[in-house]
Design a protein around this motif. Sequence first.
Motif, PDB file in Angstrom:
ATOM      1  N   THR A  27      35.665  17.848   9.092  1.00 56.30           N
ATOM      2  CA  THR A  27      34.410  17.925   8.338  1.00 56.30           C
ATOM      3  C   THR A  27      34.588  17.329   6.945  1.00 56.30           C
ATOM      4  N   GLY A  28      35.670  17.710   6.273  1.00 58.46           N
ATOM      5  CA  GLY A  28      35.932  17.149   4.954  1.00 58.46           C
ATOM      6  C   GLY A  28      36.170  15.653   5.000  1.00 58.46           C
ATOM      7  N   PHE A  29      36.938  15.226   5.992  1.00 59.41           N
ATOM      8  CA  PHE A  29      37.203  13.792   6.174  1.00 59.41           C
ATOM      9  C   PHE A  29      35.905  13.015   6.344  1.00 59.41           C
ATOM     10  N   MET A  30      34.992  13.537   7.151  1.00 64.74           N
ATOM     11  CA  MET A  30      33.744  12.823   7.415  1.00 64.74           C
ATOM     12  C   MET A  30      32.807  12.836   6.207  1.00 64.74           C
ATOM     13  N   GLY A  39      15.579  22.176  12.234  1.00 66.52           N
ATOM     14  CA  GLY A  39      15.970  23.081  13.298  1.00 66.52           C
ATOM     15  C   GLY A  39      17.453  23.058  13.601  1.00 66.52           C
ATOM     16  N   ILE A  40      18.256  22.708  12.608  1.00 63.98           N
ATOM     17  CA  ILE A  40      19.696  22.556  12.805  1.00 63.98           C
ATOM     18  C   ILE A  40      20.429  23.691  12.095  1.00 63.98           C
ATOM     19  N   GLY A  41      21.285  24.381  12.792  1.00 60.33           N
ATOM     20  CA  GLY A  41      22.095  25.422  12.179  1.00 60.33           C
ATOM     21  C   GLY A  41      23.190  24.824  11.316  1.00 60.33           C
ATOM     22  N   ILE A  42      23.565  25.555  10.278  1.00 62.22           N
ATOM     23  CA  ILE A  42      24.527  24.970   9.327  1.00 62.22           C
ATOM     24  C   ILE A  42      25.914  24.795   9.936  1.00 62.22           C
ATOM     25  N   THR A  43      26.235  25.559  10.972  1.00 63.53           N
ATOM     26  CA  THR A  43      27.531  25.385  11.641  1.00 63.53           C
ATOM     27  C   THR A  43      27.370  24.801  13.045  1.00 63.53           C
ATOM     28  N   GLU A  44      26.175  24.353  13.392  1.00 62.78           N
ATOM     29  CA  GLU A  44      25.937  23.753  14.709  1.00 62.78           C
ATOM     30  C   GLU A  44      26.705  22.434  14.796  1.00 62.78           C
ATOM     31  N   LEU A  45      27.465  22.269  15.871  1.00 59.48           N
ATOM     32  CA  LEU A  45      28.334  21.105  16.002  1.00 59.48           C
ATOM     33  C   LEU A  45      27.644  19.963  16.731  1.00 59.48           C
ATOM     34  N   TRP A  46      28.006  18.745  16.333  1.00 57.37           N
ATOM     35  CA  TRP A  46      27.589  17.568  17.083  1.00 57.37           C
ATOM     36  C   TRP A  46      28.290  17.607  18.438  1.00 57.37           C
ATOM     37  N   ASP A  47      27.546  17.389  19.510  1.00 61.75           N
ATOM     38  CA  ASP A  47      28.045  17.612  20.870  1.00 61.75           C
ATOM     39  C   ASP A  47      29.388  16.928  21.115  1.00 61.75           C
ATOM     40  N   GLY A  48      30.376  17.745  21.475  1.00 65.86           N
ATOM     41  CA  GLY A  48      31.684  17.228  21.841  1.00 65.86           C
ATOM     42  C   GLY A  48      32.613  16.990  20.676  1.00 65.86           C
ATOM     43  N   TYR A  49      32.191  17.299  19.467  1.00 62.67           N
ATOM     44  CA  TYR A  49      33.003  17.010  18.285  1.00 62.67           C
ATOM     45  C   TYR A  49      33.176  18.255  17.429  1.00 62.67           C
ATOM     46  N   THR A  50      34.028  18.137  16.440  1.00 68.68           N
ATOM     47  CA  THR A  50      34.378  19.294  15.618  1.00 68.68           C
ATOM     48  C   THR A  50      33.733  19.241  14.241  1.00 68.68           C
ATOM     49  N   PRO A  96      29.913  19.404  11.971  1.00 72.37           N
ATOM     50  CA  PRO A  96      28.527  19.858  12.086  1.00 72.37           C
ATOM     51  C   PRO A  96      27.556  18.699  12.296  1.00 72.37           C
ATOM     52  N   VAL A  97      26.415  19.027  12.889  1.00 67.08           N
ATOM     53  CA  VAL A  97      25.355  18.029  13.064  1.00 67.08           C
ATOM     54  C   VAL A  97      24.938  17.449  11.717  1.00 67.08           C
ATOM     55  N   TYR A  98      24.869  18.305  10.703  1.00 65.25           N
ATOM     56  CA  TYR A  98      24.500  17.820   9.371  1.00 65.25           C
ATOM     57  C   TYR A  98      25.444  16.721   8.892  1.00 65.25           C
ATOM     58  N   VAL A  99      26.722  16.858   9.163  1.00 63.95           N
ATOM     59  CA  VAL A  99      27.693  15.861   8.720  1.00 63.95           C
ATOM     60  C   VAL A  99      27.495  14.556   9.476  1.00 63.95           C
TER      61      VAL A  99
END
Length: 446
Positions: free
Chosen positions: A20-23, A96-107, A109-112
């Motif tokens: 997450t930090g890297f991205m 409609g995105i949760g703050i810890t909701e992950l992008w499918d298959g990755y580690t 968050p969707v926000y990132v």
Amino acid sequence: MASAITTLAADAPTLSAANTGFMLICSALVMLMTPGLAFFYGGMVRVKSSLNMLMMSFISLGIVTILWVLYGFSLAFGTDSGSLIGWNSDYVGLSGIGITELWDGYTIPVYVFAVFQLMFAVITPALISGALADRVKFGAWVLFTGLWVTVVYFPVAHWVWGAGGWLFELGVIDFAGGTAVHINAGAAALGVILVIGKRVGFKKDPMRPHSLPLVMLGAGLLWFGWFGFNAGSWLGNDDGVGAVMFVNTQVATAAAMLAWLGYEKLRHGSFTTLGAASGAVAGLVAITPSGGAVSPLGAIAVGAIAGVLCAMAVGLKYKFGYDDSLDVVGVHLVGGVVGSLLVGLFATGGVQSDVAGLFYGGGLEQLGKQAIGVFAVLAYSLVVSAVLAFLLDKTIGMRVTEDVEVAGIDQVEHAETAYDFSGAGGGAASRNTAAPAPAASKKVDA
């Protein structure tokens, strides 16, 4: 660009603070590329239109950001519809995105993922602006930018990177944007300039860069930011693929710069700073789609080929009579095409996937897929962009008047000039206001 995949619940990833930090860092690096592009383009134009050139890039940070949040992310990366476009109501307004909701298959968050992709969307229309220097109304450019990302960039991003997008499903490899960004922008630039025509004095008046130091600064910022653009496109840093892409980005850029300068010396007799900057950008463009598929030796080949071919291509505007002011077609379109097609030759099958190119025993299959992707995006972007420019030109008008163009677009469109020397001082006024010398003191005897 890694895209969404479905995983079994037992294998579902968990949020990685490191990735997450890297991205987030990569996202910031890609954001920096747009101001870098503004400096690169701003130094290449004449002084009377340098502010306008800066603004044509910078305004994209405002327009595209808002449209991306409102509906762009949903169109590009929402649930697929017909392999052509996406949509997800949860992504509208990113509401409609949760703050810890992950992008499918990755580690991450969707926000990132959304903000990383936003920066790609921001810089792509800014790339187009370099072809239109000196002659486009700023208000018309603002409207064109909003319309273009809506009907061209968002759908093409879905085709190339969205789960279910037709080029993604076909197996076209575009690691970080050779088709979706560079071919897309370069073809759009060609479409628009064919509609709006040439600058006053094209092929007659000298139109030299007013500040080569700004050009070099911009190229350096682009090179720096491109590491986030490319290495970040694997959406993590767990398996070494992003590291290979980082290395290949540096290697191909160096090779392209040297190749461009070598061609320039043989063809014109000089090594120029503009050639060094342009060659570096050509290498960055070409390695963008291919760097996750080739080895470092392959990256040298990709960069060298792109450097020479792009250097040759920038002169075509004089032969064919289209006024590509800052060589967007010659560098971004040609570089994107070269880098995308060379995947079909130099892919090793041992980096981002097991797909091998012709020179590594893979036959012609991947080259054919790459060609489909290249020419589909090129044709769509060129035609739709030309239609948009034509409609705007016939309604609100795309071009400034000839008098404004000759006098300088900065003062009329922005009520400013890049350099103001009126308060610099000097001359008689400065000499007259100098303080008088103190009177000599007299020695008093005791």
